[in-house]
Design a protein around this motif. Structure first.
Motif, PDB file in Angstrom:
ATOM      1  N   ARG A   1      52.063  21.677  92.022  1.00  0.00           N
ATOM      2  CA  ARG A   1      51.535  22.987  92.412  1.00  0.00           C
ATOM      3  C   ARG A   1      50.489  22.856  93.500  1.00  0.00           C
ATOM      4  O   ARG A   1      50.391  23.699  94.406  1.00  0.00           O
ATOM      5  CB  ARG A   1      50.951  23.680  91.187  1.00  0.00           C
ATOM      6  CG  ARG A   1      52.021  24.172  90.199  1.00  0.00           C
ATOM      7  CD  ARG A   1      51.432  24.626  88.899  1.00  0.00           C
ATOM      8  NE  ARG A   1      52.455  25.124  87.982  1.00  0.00           N
ATOM      9  CZ  ARG A   1      52.393  25.046  86.670  1.00  0.00           C
ATOM     10  NH1 ARG A   1      51.324  24.438  86.109  1.00  0.00           N
ATOM     11  NH2 ARG A   1      53.346  25.529  85.919  1.00  0.00           N
ATOM     12  N   ALA A   2      49.680  21.782  93.436  1.00  0.00           N
ATOM     13  CA  ALA A   2      48.679  21.576  94.483  1.00  0.00           C
ATOM     14  C   ALA A   2      49.334  21.303  95.832  1.00  0.00           C
ATOM     15  O   ALA A   2      48.719  21.520  96.884  1.00  0.00           O
ATOM     16  CB  ALA A   2      47.766  20.415  94.108  1.00  0.00           C
ATOM     17  N   SER A   3      50.573  20.836  95.824  1.00  0.00           N
ATOM     18  CA  SER A   3      51.296  20.583  97.064  1.00  0.00           C
ATOM     19  C   SER A   3      51.935  21.846  97.621  1.00  0.00           C
ATOM     20  O   SER A   3      52.610  21.793  98.654  1.00  0.00           O
ATOM     21  CB  SER A   3      52.388  19.533  96.832  1.00  0.00           C
ATOM     22  OG  SER A   3      51.821  18.327  96.368  1.00  0.00           O
ATOM     23  N   GLY A   4      51.761  22.966  96.929  1.00  0.00           N
ATOM     24  CA  GLY A   4      52.290  24.234  97.418  1.00  0.00           C
ATOM     25  C   GLY A   4      53.538  24.701  96.716  1.00  0.00           C
ATOM     26  O   GLY A   4      54.074  25.759  97.060  1.00  0.00           O
TER      27      GLY A   4
ATOM     28  N   GLY B   1      56.934  24.306  99.348  1.00  0.00           N
ATOM     29  CA  GLY B   1      56.623  25.719  99.168  1.00  0.00           C
ATOM     30  C   GLY B   1      57.678  26.502  98.435  1.00  0.00           C
ATOM     31  O   GLY B   1      57.534  27.717  98.268  1.00  0.00           O
ATOM     32  N   ALA B   2      58.745  25.872  97.979  1.00  0.00           N
ATOM     33  CA  ALA B   2      59.834  26.591  97.318  1.00  0.00           C
ATOM     34  C   ALA B   2      59.525  26.789  95.842  1.00  0.00           C
ATOM     35  O   ALA B   2      58.594  26.196  95.284  1.00  0.00           O
ATOM     36  CB  ALA B   2      61.143  25.827  97.489  1.00  0.00           C
ATOM     37  N   GLU B   3      60.311  27.647  95.223  1.00  0.00           N
ATOM     38  CA  GLU B   3      60.207  27.845  93.786  1.00  0.00           C
ATOM     39  C   GLU B   3      61.003  26.752  93.077  1.00  0.00           C
ATOM     40  O   GLU B   3      62.084  26.356  93.522  1.00  0.00           O
ATOM     41  CB  GLU B   3      60.732  29.221  93.386  1.00  0.00           C
ATOM     42  CG  GLU B   3      59.852  30.372  93.861  1.00  0.00           C
ATOM     43  CD  GLU B   3      60.340  31.702  93.314  1.00  0.00           C
ATOM     44  OE1 GLU B   3      61.370  31.709  92.604  1.00  0.00           O
ATOM     45  OE2 GLU B   3      59.702  32.730  93.606  1.00  0.00           O
ATOM     46  N   ALA B   4      60.478  26.275  91.940  1.00  0.00           N
ATOM     47  CA  ALA B   4      61.142  25.229  91.169  1.00  0.00           C
ATOM     48  C   ALA B   4      60.904  25.478  89.695  1.00  0.00           C
ATOM     49  O   ALA B   4      59.937  26.148  89.304  1.00  0.00           O
ATOM     50  CB  ALA B   4      60.629  23.844  91.561  1.00  0.00           C
ATOM     51  N   THR B   5      61.808  24.920  88.894  1.00  0.00           N
ATOM     52  CA  THR B   5      61.723  25.063  87.446  1.00  0.00           C
ATOM     53  C   THR B   5      61.936  23.702  86.802  1.00  0.00           C
ATOM     54  O   THR B   5      62.891  22.988  87.140  1.00  0.00           O
ATOM     55  CB  THR B   5      62.779  26.052  86.920  1.00  0.00           C
ATOM     56  OG1 THR B   5      62.620  27.319  87.566  1.00  0.00           O
ATOM     57  CG2 THR B   5      62.648  26.215  85.406  1.00  0.00           C
ATOM     58  N   LEU B   6      61.046  23.352  85.898  1.00  0.00           N
ATOM     59  CA  LEU B   6      61.166  22.121  85.121  1.00  0.00           C
ATOM     60  C   LEU B   6      61.407  22.498  83.675  1.00  0.00           C
ATOM     61  O   LEU B   6      60.603  23.235  83.078  1.00  0.00           O
ATOM     62  CB  LEU B   6      59.894  21.281  85.238  1.00  0.00           C
ATOM     63  CG  LEU B   6      59.759  20.100  84.277  1.00  0.00           C
ATOM     64  CD1 LEU B   6      60.880  19.086  84.508  1.00  0.00           C
ATOM     65  CD2 LEU B   6      58.394  19.428  84.430  1.00  0.00           C
ATOM     66  N   THR B   7      62.521  22.035  83.131  1.00  0.00           N
ATOM     67  CA  THR B   7      62.891  22.346  81.747  1.00  0.00           C
ATOM     68  C   THR B   7      63.095  21.045  80.988  1.00  0.00           C
ATOM     69  O   THR B   7      63.860  20.177  81.422  1.00  0.00           O
ATOM     70  CB  THR B   7      64.181  23.182  81.698  1.00  0.00           C
ATOM     71  OG1 THR B   7      64.009  24.365  82.497  1.00  0.00           O
ATOM     72  CG2 THR B   7      64.501  23.572  80.263  1.00  0.00           C
ATOM     73  N   ILE B   8      62.416  20.918  79.853  1.00  0.00           N
ATOM     74  CA  ILE B   8      62.558  19.742  78.990  1.00  0.00           C
ATOM     75  C   ILE B   8      62.810  20.243  77.576  1.00  0.00           C
ATOM     76  O   ILE B   8      61.986  20.961  77.008  1.00  0.00           O
ATOM     77  CB  ILE B   8      61.305  18.855  79.026  1.00  0.00           C
ATOM     78  CG1 ILE B   8      61.022  18.366  80.452  1.00  0.00           C
ATOM     79  CG2 ILE B   8      61.459  17.674  78.071  1.00  0.00           C
ATOM     80  CD1 ILE B   8      59.792  17.507  80.583  1.00  0.00           C
ATOM     81  N   ARG B   9      63.959  19.865  77.032  1.00  0.00           N
ATOM     82  CA  ARG B   9      64.326  20.317  75.694  1.00  0.00           C
ATOM     83  C   ARG B   9      64.824  19.140  74.865  1.00  0.00           C
ATOM     84  O   ARG B   9      65.440  18.206  75.389  1.00  0.00           O
ATOM     85  CB  ARG B   9      65.415  21.400  75.763  1.00  0.00           C
ATOM     86  CG  ARG B   9      64.984  22.629  76.554  1.00  0.00           C
ATOM     87  CD  ARG B   9      65.950  23.788  76.371  1.00  0.00           C
ATOM     88  NE  ARG B   9      65.595  24.919  77.193  1.00  0.00           N
ATOM     89  CZ  ARG B   9      64.628  25.791  76.912  1.00  0.00           C
ATOM     90  NH1 ARG B   9      63.916  25.629  75.801  1.00  0.00           N
ATOM     91  NH2 ARG B   9      64.368  26.804  77.700  1.00  0.00           N
ATOM     92  N   HIS B  10      64.559  19.230  73.571  1.00  0.00           N
ATOM     93  CA  HIS B  10      64.995  18.203  72.627  1.00  0.00           C
ATOM     94  C   HIS B  10      65.770  18.898  71.530  1.00  0.00           C
ATOM     95  O   HIS B  10      65.211  19.640  70.712  1.00  0.00           O
ATOM     96  CB  HIS B  10      63.784  17.468  72.037  1.00  0.00           C
ATOM     97  CG  HIS B  10      64.160  16.376  71.088  1.00  0.00           C
ATOM     98  ND1 HIS B  10      63.270  15.852  70.178  1.00  0.00           N
ATOM     99  CD2 HIS B  10      65.335  15.721  70.896  1.00  0.00           C
ATOM    100  CE1 HIS B  10      63.888  14.908  69.477  1.00  0.00           C
ATOM    101  NE2 HIS B  10      65.130  14.815  69.890  1.00  0.00           N
ATOM    102  N   ALA B  11      67.099  18.666  71.501  1.00  0.00           N
ATOM    103  CA  ALA B  11      67.945  19.309  70.503  1.00  0.00           C
ATOM    104  C   ALA B  11      69.162  18.440  70.237  1.00  0.00           C
ATOM    105  O   ALA B  11      69.717  17.824  71.162  1.00  0.00           O
ATOM    106  CB  ALA B  11      68.382  20.700  70.982  1.00  0.00           C
ATOM    107  N   ASP B  12      69.568  18.379  68.970  1.00  0.00           N
ATOM    108  CA  ASP B  12      70.781  17.663  68.555  1.00  0.00           C
ATOM    109  C   ASP B  12      70.769  16.196  68.994  1.00  0.00           C
ATOM    110  O   ASP B  12      71.793  15.638  69.406  1.00  0.00           O
ATOM    111  CB  ASP B  12      72.026  18.358  69.125  1.00  0.00           C
ATOM    112  CG  ASP B  12      72.162  19.797  68.627  1.00  0.00           C
ATOM    113  OD1 ASP B  12      71.747  20.048  67.482  1.00  0.00           O
ATOM    114  OD2 ASP B  12      72.664  20.637  69.396  1.00  0.00           O
ATOM    115  N   GLY B  13      69.603  15.574  68.908  1.00  0.00           N
ATOM    116  CA  GLY B  13      69.513  14.157  69.231  1.00  0.00           C
ATOM    117  C   GLY B  13      69.602  13.840  70.707  1.00  0.00           C
ATOM    118  O   GLY B  13      69.836  12.679  71.068  1.00  0.00           O
ATOM    119  N   VAL B  14      69.398  14.826  71.572  1.00  0.00           N
ATOM    120  CA  VAL B  14      69.470  14.615  73.018  1.00  0.00           C
ATOM    121  C   VAL B  14      68.245  15.255  73.669  1.00  0.00           C
ATOM    122  O   VAL B  14      67.914  16.416  73.390  1.00  0.00           O
ATOM    123  CB  VAL B  14      70.756  15.214  73.621  1.00  0.00           C
ATOM    124  CG1 VAL B  14      70.765  15.032  75.137  1.00  0.00           C
ATOM    125  CG2 VAL B  14      71.982  14.561  73.011  1.00  0.00           C
TER     126      VAL B  14
END
Length: 391
Positions: free
Chosen positions: A277-280, A320-333
């Motif tokens: 975020r500090a990088s824009g 400067g672009a929009e980004a999404t980081l998703t981290i999920r833990h389900a069913d052993g993965v």
């Protein structure tokens, strides 16, 4: 201390054969001169005939290494003449060396056949002696004297050949094992170099890329508050890079067998997101990880490095672009996914060390990795299996 070699072994092979042939002729000459040569009559035969036959047979011994099979066949001629005139000890001694040479230096097939031929020959000679010699006691005595002249050379040659083949086999196995060990060492060195290169890229290059982008943003902004925020992030990345480099150097100096990488975990994910975020970058983070459920260290570290590299690439190629980081833990993965918009300066098709490093890390823990255009932007997706902890 250098090994001691007998004087005979220092000669070339033909020289050794010449010495052996001369030795048999000299020994036979002594026996002939002393009158200790006769086994079954033949005392009336002129001695020059005996010397001539012995000389022919000893001359043929020069072929004992080069053509043992031919030597055996041709040597039967002077031996047969000697037997017709009355068998003598010198001829049997010299012929015994032809049997020895055929067994030791002949082909594998000939060497194996010598045992059968010797047994058949000894049996045939025994039968002939019993039939032709009037006194059976003399015949038995001749058999007892004759058989060792034939059996001992073959047995001795077979034993030496077996030991030589066993030594050669062990030497070949040792050479193969040494080659396999050398290949294993080369593979281990190559794997270690690849791992170190991956760690240096992920640990250091990520921080340096963030520092370069953030310092550029700090130089271009006129807002003192924003500049201070960016410089704070630059310092954090610099300190983190220095700490992780020191950790890696310490592990290398300790010759550790574990993975040469800094101890980063998803628990420190907030530093990555703040740096991005500090990088824009306009970054949204979605995670359902339970702090009370720890992940295996290898999976935790791999997920962190993949998220770090994916965010670094997104900042570098889509500033400067929009980004999404998703981290999920389900069913052993454990799933790590980073998506970002593609700006005009993005290189959607670029493939380099970063993608290769992420793919190798995912494969190392048995996971899968994919990266490419997805939806309206670029998508990085990693699925890492999480082993169940035994109760």
């Amino acid at each position: 201390m250098p090994p001691h070699h007998p004087p005979l072994s220092r000669l070339p092979r033909w020289g050794q054969d010449a010495v052996i042939a001369s030795g048999y002729f000299a020994l036979g000459s002594v026996l002939y001169s002393a009158g200790l040569h006769s086994l079954l009559g033949g005392e009336h035969i002129p001695m020059w005939t005996r010397y001539a036959l012995l000389g022919v047979l000893c001359s043929l011994l020069l072929l004992r290494r080069r053509a043992p099979g031919l030597l055996l066949c041709v040597a039967l001629v002077p031996l047969g003449v000697d037997a017709a005139l009355g068998v003598t000890v010198p001829m049997l001694l010299a012929f015994g060396d032809t049997l020895y040479s055929a067994t030791l230096y002949g082909s594998r097939r000939l060497s194996r056949a010598m045992v059968t031929l010797t047994a058949v020959g000894a049996l045939a000679a025994s039968v002939i002696a019993l039939l032709l010699v009037p006194d059976w006691r003399i015949a038995v005595l001749a058999i007892v004297v004759y058989v060792p002249f034939v059996a001992i050379p073959v047995w001795w040659g077979t034993d030496i050949r077996w030991h030589r083949e066993l030594t050669e086999t062990e030497r070949a196995n040792a050479a193969q094992l040494a080659r396999i060990a050398e290949l294993d060492r080369d593979a281990a060195v190559a794997a270690e170099r690849a791992r170190m290169a991956r760690d240096l890229h992920d640990v250091i290059a990520g921080h340096l890329s963030a520092i370069a982008l953030q310092s550029e943003a700090a130089l271009s902004t006129t807002d003192p508050k924003a500049a201070r925020t960016v410089l704070t992030s630059v310092r954090e990345n610099s300190v983190s890079a220095l700490e992780e480099m020191r950790t890696m150097i310490g592990l290398l100096r300790e010759h550790g067998t574990g993975e040469v990488t800094a101890p980063a975990r998803l628990a420190g994910l907030s530093r990555l997101t703040e740096s991005a975020r500090a990088s824009g970058m306009r970054l949204d983070v979605h995670t359902d990880l339970d702090p009370a459920t720890p992940l295996p260290a290898a999976v935790d570290l791999t997920a962190y490095r993949i998220a770090q590299e994916a965010l670094t690439n997104a900042v570098k190629h889509a500033p400067g672009a929009e980004a999404t980081l998703t981290i999920r833990h389900a069913d052993g993965v454990l799933t790590v996914e980073v998506t970002n918009e593609l700006t005009g300066s993005a290189h959607a098709g670029e493939s380099g060390t970063g993608l290769l490093s992420m793919r190798e890390r995912a494969a190392a823990v048995g996971g899968t990795f994919a990266a490419g255009p997805g939806g309206r932007g670029w998508r990085v997706h990693a699925a890492l299996p999480v082993p169940e902890v035994a109760a």
